[in-house]
Every structure is written in C-alpha cells, then in structure tokens.
Design an enzyme around this catalytic site. Structure first.
Site, mmCIF file in Angstrom:
data_model
loop_
_atom_site.group_PDB
_atom_site.id
_atom_site.type_symbol
_atom_site.label_atom_id
_atom_site.label_comp_id
_atom_site.label_asym_id
_atom_site.label_seq_id
_atom_site.Cartn_x
_atom_site.Cartn_y
_atom_site.Cartn_z
ATOM 1 N N ASP A 6 0.813 -1.211 0.000
ATOM 2 C CA ASP A 6 0.000 0.000 0.000
ATOM 3 C C ASP A 6 0.850 1.265 0.000
ATOM 4 O OD1 ASP A 6 -2.065 -1.792 0.357
ATOM 5 O OD2 ASP A 6 -2.928 -0.780 2.093
ATOM 6 N N HIS A 150 3.677 -2.086 3.318
ATOM 7 C CA HIS A 150 3.755 -0.739 2.754
ATOM 8 C C HIS A 150 5.113 -0.550 2.088
ATOM 9 C CE1 HIS A 150 0.545 -0.447 5.743
ATOM 10 N NE2 HIS A 150 0.079 0.566 5.032
#
Length: 199
Positions: A6, A150
């Site tokens: 992400d 992430h």
C-alpha cells in the site's frame, strides 16, 4: 497467498520491484493517486513486470466516512493517474484504514471495483523494524492469506526477501489478489482471504 503493498509508489518501490523480479514473484500494489502522479514510471514498471495495480484513493482519505462527492473525486482521480501511467484501469480498491460503508460499496459496484482488505497486518507502518515485520508475517500467514505491507517504508521492503524465501521453502506460491480468487472479483464485494478449505 498474496503479497500486497500500500501507499506507493515511493523511492523504495524500485528496490522492491528488483527483489520481486529476482524471485519471480508477482504482487498487488494499492496505489495512492498523488504518488502515481509523482512517479508514473514506477506505476508503469509495476504493470509491465506483471504485478496488479489497484486503487488506494488519491490522498489516503477515509472513504467510509466520506461524502459521495469526495469518494467519486478520490477514486476517479486515482483511476485516471494509474491509467495515464500504465494504460490499465484498476478493478480493485483497498479502502484506506479498511474503512468502508454502504455508500462506498454502491459506488465501487458502479465503478466496477472490488474492495480488497487483508488477513495479515504486521503493523509495518508503526514498527519500522525489518526483523519485527518478518516475524509478524511469517507467524501469521496461512494458505489463502492476503498480506498487507507498505512499500513506502524501506524497513518493510528489506523484510520481503526473507519472507518470500522462507514461505517459498514451505511450499507457498505467491499470486496476485485476482489470481488468489480464480481471476475474477465481483465489483462492490469485499475480499479478505481465500478459504483455505478449497486448496
């Protein structure tokens, strides 16, 4: 199982793409529209390497609490940025914070996007510690898992080689989110994990 990343693309995304390429692993990237506009070359590289590119809103907005106007703005601007960079229009949304609503479900259905959440969260946004992230993922993964990480954090990117190597040795195969569910997701529906009973 599916590895998902992400909030990118960011400076550390290039290193992650090198790691994935070296191991022949395909992943799914939930992209922030602002970052796609800043780094279109990385979005293009993700797509050309066979990874799935998907929508994570334009500004990391809380879409579950947002108005219809705000949701439409966040999603369409991100779709446009990703399309300009890669030539593809995403068919998946990961709502930031996992925050969804009936309104968001209706809009994603109309826009042709499934909502993808996650099974394994190593809290790598909070713990910038490569060893911690590795341990959390390796302890939590099961067949059918969707792992949330992430690519904006170099500490998370550095955890990826050991995660892939250890899980591959255990027999795991890494696929994109659509492939995890047989290649087709239903717009508006929420996906958390594939039921391991089907394996």
């Amino acid at each position: 199982m599916a590895l998902t990343f992400d909030d990118g693309p960011a400076a550390s995304t290039g290193e992650l793409l090198d790691i994935l390429a070296a191991r022949g692993v395909r992943a799914t990237f939930f992209i922030i529209g602002e970052n796609a506009a800043k780094h279109p070359e990385l979005v293009r590289r993700e797509h050309e390497a066979g990874h799935e590119v998907a929508d994570h809103s334009y500004t990391h907005a809380d879409l579950g609490r947002a108005s219809k106007k705000k949701i439409l703005s966040e999603l369409t601007r991100t779709q446009d940025a990703i399309r300009r960079a890669s030539g593809v229009t995403p068919v998946m949304l990961r709502p930031p914070y996992g925050s969804t609503s009936g309104r968001l479900t209706k809009i994603t259905r109309e826009m042709g996007m499934a909502q993808v959440l996650w099974t394994v969260d190593p809290l790598d946004w909070e713990h910038h510690d490569t060893g911690y992230v590795e341990k959390r993922v390796l302890e939590s993964v099961k067949p059918g898992s969707i792992v949330l990480m992430h690519d904006i954090h170099p500490t998370s990117v550095r955890a990826v080689p050991k995660i892939i190597d250890r899980l591959a040795a255990e027999g795991y195969v890494f696929v994109t989110v659509p492939d995890l569910f047989g290649g087709r997701l239903t717009p508006g529906e929420e996906y958390l994990q594939r039921n391991s009973a089907v394996f």
